[in-house]
Design an enzyme around this catalytic site. Structure first.
Site, mmCIF file in Angstrom:
data_model
loop_
_atom_site.group_PDB
_atom_site.id
_atom_site.type_symbol
_atom_site.label_atom_id
_atom_site.label_comp_id
_atom_site.label_asym_id
_atom_site.label_seq_id
_atom_site.Cartn_x
_atom_site.Cartn_y
_atom_site.Cartn_z
ATOM 1 C CG ASP A 171 -1.821 1.189 1.311
ATOM 2 O OD1 ASP A 171 -2.655 1.344 0.409
ATOM 3 O OD2 ASP A 171 -1.695 1.982 2.272
ATOM 4 C CD GLU A 205 -2.413 2.562 -3.428
ATOM 5 O OE1 GLU A 205 -3.395 3.310 -3.598
ATOM 6 O OE2 GLU A 205 -1.801 2.500 -2.358
#
Length: 636
Positions: free
Chosen positions: A317, A370
């Site tokens: 993330d 990401e």
């Protein structure tokens, strides 16, 4: 004192060296709580890293939470690692570490940073746990190298466990890991998804963070059950042939008193300077990647899930927030690196180290970044100067595509470059195309709610959008509910609106995605060359006036698929397209078919290629293009 006077450390000299070097990837074998028997006496070995403490004790159910009963000692003087064995402490008992700092008279009770389990929130204690489990996924583990390969089909279903489905009898209570496992597995099999990606399951105090504010980097959240329950979840999906990818958050952590923040009276895991250690966008702390022991902690967390839980991949993330020192900061609010730049050199080193460790020890898994900027070579090997990820989310494709489809079709011809631009950079990285939870929260509305027109047009647009996504180079990720046109914005406090499937537009969208996945997985042309320009060829990317796209996807053994998308509600009769070969081209999928809720416009099963040159090719097809529809054709 009830603690043994002689300390038997779980830290060997090599462990200590690797931990201090920042390369220890298995600290969970040394730190934390480990039930064991010594000289015939059952108990638990506790160890915690707190270098700036002058005293540390372990408190819990086994000593009435008395802070002065079981003091820990530094088995390696100066290491900052406090250890001790507590006779009678056993699996299932709660505990914390009581830390008395060298600074400011700071005293605090902290959860174990390496705890394997925690109490269900809002309670915050750690729980002594045995991770023993009998796995039954040998078949999957033996073949997952093929299933997780870059030339394999990836149709990933992104799921938030607490709100995918709840019992109608108790809608206020999420289902557990064991209840969800057969339901999700059966649904993914029916729908044709190859993998499930879970929003973070690591323990987090605030449910509304969806798991992105982690306090337990080695503990699956107790909201849905025990560690063994989560192992059962992964095991069950594996037995059904479905891979499991976890969201993992090494970018920041919350300020909760029981967590990592200000752990031993100092900024231990984070930076002391708020310009480096405080995240203004998420009101959380940023890991100090330059501290060796912190890198060992994070490396170990990542590999823990691959090792102990048989997980098939990690989606990392907020990588952009790690790479840039000025991320979400104004001038003067950040500290440049040693060269005066804005790149976080320590984070870059850590990410490369992370990927090298993952692919060294678990080469049949994937890491997925990401990363929302144009940082180069995110998914290229570290030995080439890349960050070493297996794949990267294509955020540019996602933003351009959703923006294009939000336009009224009459205006799309003025935005044609938005839908074609992605091919210019499609093969610079190993891209995954994401339509994730981030696109259906915070007032953005549902996916189908973003699309223009009346109900029929919105669902035709949805089928067209998903068809275009599945035809475009790159692996696929779709958030739960988008596959059937969830009408409302995602709400983490309730189940998806499964009752909508009694209505034809929603059932048709779901049937379309199911058939789309079936076609996708059965045709190497649609996935085997996702990351090579050899697998894609435009037929016509310039027909902006009629808002039509046409291109070929090509497989390694000469497989060919023709895709034609009509992005207006006008039926295009006699639309001529050049094709590379003669013979009959069969229409294998049509989003406008009546079984999906379409108008039934199509080509009667296919068209015979004519020896009429077009688009620089010797043959051509004359097609009827359905309104707001996409066609998949292949040579017979």
């Amino acid at each position: 004192m009830a603690t043994e006077p002689s300390i038997v450390s779980r830290f060997g000299e090599l462990d200590l060296h690797l931990f201090r070097e920042g390369s220890h990837s298995r600290v969970y074998r040394c730190l934390g709580a480990h039930p064991e028997t010594r000289d015939g006496v059952a108990g638990c070995h506790f160890a915690v890293w707190a270098p700036n403490a002058h005293a540390v004790s372990v408190i819990g159910d086994f000593n009435g939470w008395h802070r002065h009963t079981h003091w820990l000692r530094q088995s390696h003087p100066g290491s900052g690692i406090w250890e001790g064995f507590v006779v009678g402490a056993q699996v299932g008992q709660r505990y914390k570490f009581h830390i008395e700092s060298n600074f400011h008279g700071y005293k605090v009770d902290k959860a174990d940073p390496v705890a394997f389990a925690s109490e269900a929130p809002p309670a915050t204690a750690s729980v002594i746990t045995d991770l023993a489990y009998e796995w039954h996924d040998d078949e999957w583990m033996a073949r997952r190298k093929t299933a997780n390969a870059l030339d394999a089909p990836f149709a990933v279903y992104e799921v938030h466990l607490g709100s995918w489905r709840r019992s109608p009898e108790t809608p206020e209570v999420p289902l557990g890991y064991r209840e969800l496992a057969p339901l999700i597995a059966e649904y993914c099999l029916e729908m044709g998804f190859t993998h499930v990606e879970l929003l973070p399951v690591m323990e987090h105090p605030f449910y509304g963070s969806w798991g992105y504010q982690v306090t337990g980097y080695f503990a699956p959240t107790a909201r849905y059950g025990s560690p063994q329950d989560f192992m059962f979840f992964v095991d069950h999906l594996h037995q059904k042939g479905i891979g499991v990818i976890l969201d993992w958050v090494p970018s920041h952590f919350p300020n909760d008193q029981h967590g990592l923040a200000y752990f031993d009276g100092t900024a231990l895991y984070e930076h002391a300077d708020p310009r480096q250690g405080y995240h203004p966008e998420w009101s959380s702390q940023i890991f100090n990647y330059g501290r060796h022991e912190v890198r060992s902690f994070l490396l170990s967390s990542a590999l823990f899930w691959l090792d102990q839980y048989h997980v098939d991949g990690l989606r990392v993330d907020a990588v952009a927030s790690m790479l840039y020192l000025d991320y979400a900061r104004k001038p003067g609010e950040w500290v440049p690196n040693e060269h005066g730049g804005r790149e976080n050199l320590a984070a870059i080193h850590f990410l490369r180290q992370l990927n090298e460790a993952v692919y060294r020890d678990f080469p049949d898994t994937q890491t997925i970044a990401e990363e929302s900027t144009a940082w180069p070579m995110v998914s290229r090997p570290t030995w080439l100067g890349g960050l070493g990820f297996g794949m990267k989310w294509n955020m540019g494709w996602m933003h351009d595509t959703l923006d294009y489809f939000a336009h009224d079709p009459i205006h799309r011809k003025y935005h044609h470059d938005q839908i074609t631009f992605s091919i210019w950079y499609a093969f610079h990285e190993n891209f995954m195309l994401p339509i994730s939870h981030d696109e259906v929260v915070h007032g953005k509305g549902s996916l189908v709610g973003k699309l223009p027109g009346d109900e029929w047009q919105r669902f035709a647009n949805l089928r067209l959008l998903l068809g275009y996504m599945w035809a475009h180079p790159g692996k696929k990720l779709l958030f739960m509910g988008c596959e059937f046109g969830q009408s409302a914005e995602w709400n983490h406090d309730k189940s998806l609106d499964w009752h909508l499937l009694q209505y034809w537009p929603h059932a048709g969208a779901q049937a379309w995605l199911r058939d789309l996945n079936a076609l996708y997985k059965s045709r190497p042309a649609l996935y085997a060359r996702d990351f090579s320009n050899d697998g894609f060829e435009w037929i016509d990317c310039h027909d902006s006036d009629e808002s039509v796209l046409s291109f070929l996807r090509k497989g390694p053994a000469g497989e060919t698929m023709l895709i034609v998308a009509n992005c207006t509600p006008v039926v295009r009769e006699g639309y001529r397209l050049g094709v590379p070969r003669g013979g009959f081209w069969r229409e294998v999928l049509n989003s406008d078919a009546t079984c999906y809720g379409g108008s039934g416009q199509g080509n009667g099963g296919g068209r015979l290629a004519q020896e009429t040159p077009s688009h620089g090719r010797p043959y051509s097809l004359e097609l009827r293009l359905p309104p707001l529809g996409i066609l998949f054709l292949e040579p017979d």
